[in-house]
Design a protein around this motif. Structure first.
Motif, PDB file in Angstrom:
ATOM      1  N   GLY A   1       6.217  10.162   3.192  1.00  0.00           N
ATOM      2  CA  GLY A   1       4.962   9.223   3.161  1.00  0.00           C
ATOM      3  C   GLY A   1       5.227   8.028   3.602  1.00  0.00           C
ATOM      4  N   TYR A   2       4.091   7.137   4.150  1.00  0.00           N
ATOM      5  CA  TYR A   2       4.434   5.564   4.578  1.00  0.00           C
ATOM      6  C   TYR A   2       3.824   4.739   3.825  1.00  0.00           C
ATOM      7  CZ  TYR A   2       5.818   7.675   9.090  1.00  0.00           C
ATOM      8  OH  TYR A   2       6.542   8.471   9.974  1.00  0.00           O
ATOM      9  N   ASN A   3       4.737   3.744   3.503  1.00  0.00           N
ATOM     10  CA  ASN A   3       4.187   2.553   2.519  1.00  0.00           C
ATOM     11  C   ASN A   3       3.925   1.416   3.771  1.00  0.00           C
ATOM     12  OD1 ASN A   3       5.883   2.710  -0.146  1.00  0.00           O
ATOM     13  ND2 ASN A   3       4.557   4.124   0.503  1.00  0.00           N
ATOM     14  N   THR A   4       3.000   0.367   3.236  1.00  0.00           N
ATOM     15  CA  THR A   4       2.723  -0.617   4.203  1.00  0.00           C
ATOM     16  C   THR A   4       2.834  -1.845   3.351  1.00  0.00           C
ATOM     17  OG1 THR A   4       1.450   0.642   5.652  1.00  0.00           O
ATOM     18  CG2 THR A   4       1.124  -1.909   5.885  1.00  0.00           C
TER      19      THR A   4
ATOM     20  N   PRO B   1       8.538   4.696   6.638  1.00  0.00           N
ATOM     21  CA  PRO B   1       8.393   5.887   5.745  1.00  0.00           C
ATOM     22  C   PRO B   1       9.433   5.724   4.379  1.00  0.00           C
ATOM     23  CG  PRO B   1      10.110   6.002   7.558  1.00  0.00           C
ATOM     24  CD  PRO B   1       9.480   4.646   7.741  1.00  0.00           C
ATOM     25  N   THR B   2       8.830   6.469   3.444  1.00  0.00           N
ATOM     26  CA  THR B   2       9.835   6.302   2.215  1.00  0.00           C
ATOM     27  C   THR B   2      11.018   7.147   2.165  1.00  0.00           C
ATOM     28  OG1 THR B   2       8.285   8.190   1.371  1.00  0.00           O
ATOM     29  CG2 THR B   2       7.876   5.926   0.733  1.00  0.00           C
ATOM     30  N   VAL B   3      11.035   8.019   3.279  1.00  0.00           N
ATOM     31  CA  VAL B   3      12.229   8.595   3.440  1.00  0.00           C
ATOM     32  C   VAL B   3      12.615   8.682   4.976  1.00  0.00           C
ATOM     33  CG1 VAL B   3      13.500  11.053   3.321  1.00  0.00           C
ATOM     34  CG2 VAL B   3      11.969  10.240   1.518  1.00  0.00           C
ATOM     35  N   PHE B   4      13.603   8.269   5.578  1.00  0.00           N
ATOM     36  CA  PHE B   4      13.773   8.067   6.891  1.00  0.00           C
ATOM     37  C   PHE B   4      14.541   9.640   7.497  1.00  0.00           C
ATOM     38  CE2 PHE B   4      14.095   3.482   6.216  1.00  0.00           C
ATOM     39  CZ  PHE B   4      13.383   3.004   6.978  1.00  0.00           C
ATOM     40  N   GLN B   5      14.128   9.775   8.437  1.00  0.00           N
ATOM     41  CA  GLN B   5      14.491  10.938   8.973  1.00  0.00           C
ATOM     42  C   GLN B   5      16.154  10.951   9.461  1.00  0.00           C
ATOM     43  OE1 GLN B   5      12.025  11.594  12.601  1.00  0.00           O
ATOM     44  NE2 GLN B   5      10.325  12.573  11.397  1.00  0.00           N
ATOM     45  N   ALA B   6      16.648  12.054   9.688  1.00  0.00           N
ATOM     46  CA  ALA B   6      17.989  12.091   9.908  1.00  0.00           C
ATOM     47  C   ALA B   6      18.497  11.643  11.380  1.00  0.00           C
ATOM     48  CB  ALA B   6      18.777  13.447   9.699  1.00  0.00           C
ATOM     49  N   LYS B   7      17.491  11.716  12.165  1.00  0.00           N
ATOM     50  CA  LYS B   7      17.896  11.527  13.482  1.00  0.00           C
ATOM     51  C   LYS B   7      17.588  10.004  14.169  1.00  0.00           C
ATOM     52  CE  LYS B   7      17.038  16.109  15.503  1.00  0.00           C
ATOM     53  NZ  LYS B   7      16.380  17.016  16.634  1.00  0.00           N
ATOM     54  N   GLU B   8      16.534   9.419  13.143  1.00  0.00           N
ATOM     55  CA  GLU B   8      15.898   7.913  13.588  1.00  0.00           C
ATOM     56  C   GLU B   8      15.345   7.369  12.418  1.00  0.00           C
ATOM     57  OE1 GLU B   8      13.709   8.297  17.200  1.00  0.00           O
ATOM     58  OE2 GLU B   8      12.108   9.193  16.293  1.00  0.00           O
ATOM     59  N   ARG B   9      15.493   5.935  12.432  1.00  0.00           N
ATOM     60  CA  ARG B   9      14.582   5.417  11.419  1.00  0.00           C
ATOM     61  C   ARG B   9      13.749   4.569  12.379  1.00  0.00           C
ATOM     62  NH1 ARG B   9      19.289   1.802   9.278  1.00  0.00           N
ATOM     63  NH2 ARG B   9      20.475   2.305  11.257  1.00  0.00           N
ATOM     64  N   VAL B  10      12.607   4.708  11.946  1.00  0.00           N
ATOM     65  CA  VAL B  10      11.138   4.087  12.649  1.00  0.00           C
ATOM     66  C   VAL B  10      10.318   3.440  11.927  1.00  0.00           C
ATOM     67  CG1 VAL B  10       9.475   4.477  14.459  1.00  0.00           C
ATOM     68  CG2 VAL B  10      11.353   5.953  14.460  1.00  0.00           C
ATOM     69  N   VAL B  11      10.230   2.077  12.068  1.00  0.00           N
ATOM     70  CA  VAL B  11       9.135   1.444  11.297  1.00  0.00           C
ATOM     71  C   VAL B  11       8.214   0.724  12.501  1.00  0.00           C
ATOM     72  CG1 VAL B  11      10.757   0.856   9.519  1.00  0.00           C
ATOM     73  CG2 VAL B  11      10.541  -0.847  11.481  1.00  0.00           C
TER      74      VAL B  11
ATOM     75  N   LEU C   1      14.414  -2.151   2.618  1.00  0.00           N
ATOM     76  CA  LEU C   1      13.896  -0.667   2.744  1.00  0.00           C
ATOM     77  C   LEU C   1      14.575   0.609   2.338  1.00  0.00           C
ATOM     78  CD1 LEU C   1      12.784  -1.247   6.613  1.00  0.00           C
ATOM     79  CD2 LEU C   1      11.401  -1.431   4.288  1.00  0.00           C
ATOM     80  N   PRO C   2      14.206   1.726   2.237  1.00  0.00           N
ATOM     81  CA  PRO C   2      15.028   2.717   1.481  1.00  0.00           C
ATOM     82  C   PRO C   2      16.400   2.938   2.312  1.00  0.00           C
ATOM     83  CG  PRO C   2      12.846   3.276   1.862  1.00  0.00           C
ATOM     84  CD  PRO C   2      12.849   2.190   2.610  1.00  0.00           C
ATOM     85  N   ASP C   3      16.518   2.477   3.475  1.00  0.00           N
ATOM     86  CA  ASP C   3      18.007   2.520   4.033  1.00  0.00           C
ATOM     87  C   ASP C   3      18.515   1.395   3.860  1.00  0.00           C
ATOM     88  OD1 ASP C   3      16.773   0.929   5.600  1.00  0.00           O
ATOM     89  OD2 ASP C   3      17.587   1.542   7.461  1.00  0.00           O
ATOM     90  N   GLY C   4      18.423   0.428   3.177  1.00  0.00           N
ATOM     91  CA  GLY C   4      19.232  -0.923   2.818  1.00  0.00           C
ATOM     92  C   GLY C   4      19.032  -1.927   3.668  1.00  0.00           C
ATOM     93  N   THR C   5      18.192  -1.632   4.737  1.00  0.00           N
ATOM     94  CA  THR C   5      17.748  -2.571   5.705  1.00  0.00           C
ATOM     95  C   THR C   5      16.903  -3.783   5.264  1.00  0.00           C
ATOM     96  OG1 THR C   5      17.950  -1.293   7.821  1.00  0.00           O
ATOM     97  CG2 THR C   5      16.491  -3.376   7.923  1.00  0.00           C
TER      98      THR C   5
ATOM     99  N   THR D   1       0.901  -1.155   0.034  1.00  0.00           N
ATOM    100  CA  THR D   1       0.001  -0.147   0.007  1.00  0.00           C
ATOM    101  C   THR D   1       0.828   1.206  -0.038  1.00  0.00           C
ATOM    102  OG1 THR D   1      -1.772  -1.307   1.323  1.00  0.00           O
ATOM    103  CG2 THR D   1      -2.055   1.388   1.353  1.00  0.00           C
ATOM    104  N   LEU D   2       0.767   2.060  -1.202  1.00  0.00           N
ATOM    105  CA  LEU D   2       1.582   3.347  -1.473  1.00  0.00           C
ATOM    106  C   LEU D   2       1.130   4.558  -0.251  1.00  0.00           C
ATOM    107  CD1 LEU D   2       2.220   2.860  -5.058  1.00  0.00           C
ATOM    108  CD2 LEU D   2       3.679   2.322  -3.254  1.00  0.00           C
ATOM    109  N   ALA D   3       1.860   5.338  -0.531  1.00  0.00           N
ATOM    110  CA  ALA D   3       1.675   6.538   0.453  1.00  0.00           C
ATOM    111  C   ALA D   3       0.334   7.098  -0.197  1.00  0.00           C
ATOM    112  CB  ALA D   3       2.480   7.737   0.471  1.00  0.00           C
ATOM    113  N   SER D   4       0.002   7.180  -1.374  1.00  0.00           N
ATOM    114  CA  SER D   4      -1.201   7.729  -2.078  1.00  0.00           C
ATOM    115  C   SER D   4      -2.259   6.810  -1.992  1.00  0.00           C
ATOM    116  CB  SER D   4      -0.927   7.893  -3.602  1.00  0.00           C
ATOM    117  OG  SER D   4      -0.622   6.294  -4.213  1.00  0.00           O
ATOM    118  N   GLY D   5      -2.096   5.562  -1.044  1.00  0.00           N
ATOM    119  CA  GLY D   5      -3.348   4.769  -1.117  1.00  0.00           C
ATOM    120  C   GLY D   5      -3.642   3.463  -1.859  1.00  0.00           C
ATOM    121  N   GLN D   6      -2.759   3.783  -2.975  1.00  0.00           N
ATOM    122  CA  GLN D   6      -2.885   2.725  -3.991  1.00  0.00           C
ATOM    123  C   GLN D   6      -2.322   1.363  -3.528  1.00  0.00           C
ATOM    124  OE1 GLN D   6      -0.355   3.724  -7.411  1.00  0.00           O
ATOM    125  NE2 GLN D   6      -0.873   1.613  -8.655  1.00  0.00           N
ATOM    126  N   SER D   7      -2.866   0.344  -4.030  1.00  0.00           N
ATOM    127  CA  SER D   7      -2.490  -0.946  -3.611  1.00  0.00           C
ATOM    128  C   SER D   7      -2.110  -1.827  -4.627  1.00  0.00           C
ATOM    129  CB  SER D   7      -3.633  -1.806  -2.951  1.00  0.00           C
ATOM    130  OG  SER D   7      -4.217  -1.112  -1.693  1.00  0.00           O
TER     131      SER D   7
END
Length: 388
Positions: free
Chosen positions: A168-171, A201-211, A184-188, A121-127
């Motif tokens: 934006g968030y993907n699921t 998130p499609t872009v991880f923040q500079a201070k932390e990566r949260v899923v 994931l976008p960071d390589g994890t 499920t993309l950030a736009s809601g598209q599946s």
């Protein structure tokens, strides 16, 4: 219990090379569950010699062979090495001193094992149904292209330069009888078990990566630094928070399990519970159990123990591995992997299971294995009915 006379007869037939496959399965199982326990009256010297022969023939001690195989409880190349014990003194062997036959599980239908299936499920809601989509680029999420590889893995690949766009968030969600892998976008890298999901998130923040996850997931987290500062990776599972820098670990947080189990394979992780200011550090080989409403202990609200990590991540490697688990827990695993409901007729006996079965085995064959231990089933439509 298997009688001493029956054991002697099977050992003699093994020596003569006249054992049937079913009898071989019983003999090998007897070795694993009783032979080394000392609870028998067979001649000790002769028994030891015969047991050494049986041990050498066990599947774990011999290489795979081509063609028809004869290891313990094997069907259609599905390696199974199951020992079933019961706190009610029920053993895996038949009580009548006759050559046993593999039970025929009563069923109207069978169930295929799970496979690589998931919904994005993309950030736009598209599946996008990932198992139905072709290989290649599926979507563009900010600076990242979403790509399905030939190996069936979903990869977020950096594609565009420039300022980062709004987050934006993907699921990714797996159904029952499904599992999936994602980079994931960071390589994890993340492996999702059946009936699980991960939101990121499609872009991880500079201070932390949260899923955030639901169900079970295995992580191989890469180390990331921004301006010479390490960026922690955090996993939210219910009211538990896992914080790491770069490591390998597994989180089991299914709603139908009584606890959240977090197991560390490599590196170090810190666990925290919502509303509790005392965290705990895990070492490789340790597992922490967290239950909602747990009372504080010396380690806060976490129960820490050493575990066999290979058992914990066996699902990722394509196996069910049972380490003295009860029948209800085992049936919950089968329910998720085969997309079946489990129903109990009457009070089930307090079995414990030890062993391994390949996850690509049909449900009927798995149940046939389990029925060698005096536990019985039948399949009706989408239900597994436990009849004992």
């Amino acid at each position: 219990m298997m009688r001493d006379q029956q054991a002697k007869e099977l050992l003699k037939k093994y020596k003569d090379g006249t054992l049937t496959e079913d009898e071989m399965a019983l003999l090998e199982s007897w070795y694993l569950s009783q032979g080394r326990s000392g609870d028998n009256t067979l001649d000790s010297d002769e028994l030891e010699k015969q047991l050494d022969v049986v041990w050498a023939a066990l599947p774990v001690n011999r290489p795979a062979v081509q063609g028809k195989t004869r290891p313990l409880l094997v069907w259609i190349a599905a390696a199974a090495c199951i020992v079933i014990a019961s706190t009610l003194a029920v053993n895996v062997f038949y009580k009548k001193p006759v050559a046993p036959q593999v039970p025929d599980t009563a069923m109207a239908v069978d169930a295929l094992p799970g496979e690589s299936r998931a919904k994005l499920t993309l950030a736009s809601g598209q599946s996008i149904m990932l198992h139905e989509a072709g290989n290649g680029k599926l979507a563009q999420e900010g600076q990242f292209a979403v790509i399905k590889t030939k190996q069936g893995e979903l990869v977020y690949q950096f594609e565009k330069q420039g300022a980062a766009e709004n987050m934006g968030y993907n699921t990714i969600t797996t159904p029952k009888a499904g599992q999936y892998q994602v980079k994931l976008p960071d390589g994890t890298r993340v492996w999702l078990n059946a009936a699980s999901s991960i939101r990121f998130p499609t872009v991880f923040q500079a201070k932390e990566r949260v899923v955030e996850i639901v169900g079970e997931a295995y992580f191989e987290v890469v180390k990331v630094s921004k301006k010479d500062k390490k960026v922690p990776f955090k996993v939210k599972a219910g009211n538990q928070l896992v914080e790491v820098l770069g490591t390998r670990f597994n989180v089991n947080s299914y709603a139908d399990e009584s606890t959240i189990k977090t197991t560390l394979l490599e590196g170090s992780i810190k666990l925290e519970a919502k509303g509790n200011d005392r965290g705990v550090l895990l070492k490789p080989g340790q597992q922490a159990e967290f239950a909602e409403g747990s009372e504080k202990t010396s380690t806060g609200v976490f129960d820490i123990k050493n575990v066999d990590t290979e058992h914990v991540i066996a699902w990722k490697e394509g196996y069910f591995r049972f380490d003295n688990i009860g029948l209800p827990e085992l049936m919950r695993q089968l329910s998720r992997w085969y997309d079946m409901e489990v129903v109990y007729e009457g009070k089930s006996k307090e079995y414990e299971f030890v062993g391994q079965i390949e996850r690509n085995t049909r449900l009927s064959k798995v149940l046939q294995i389990l029925e060698l231990g005096d536990v019985h089933f039948r399949i009706e439509n989408k239900k597994i009915i436990v009849t004992d």
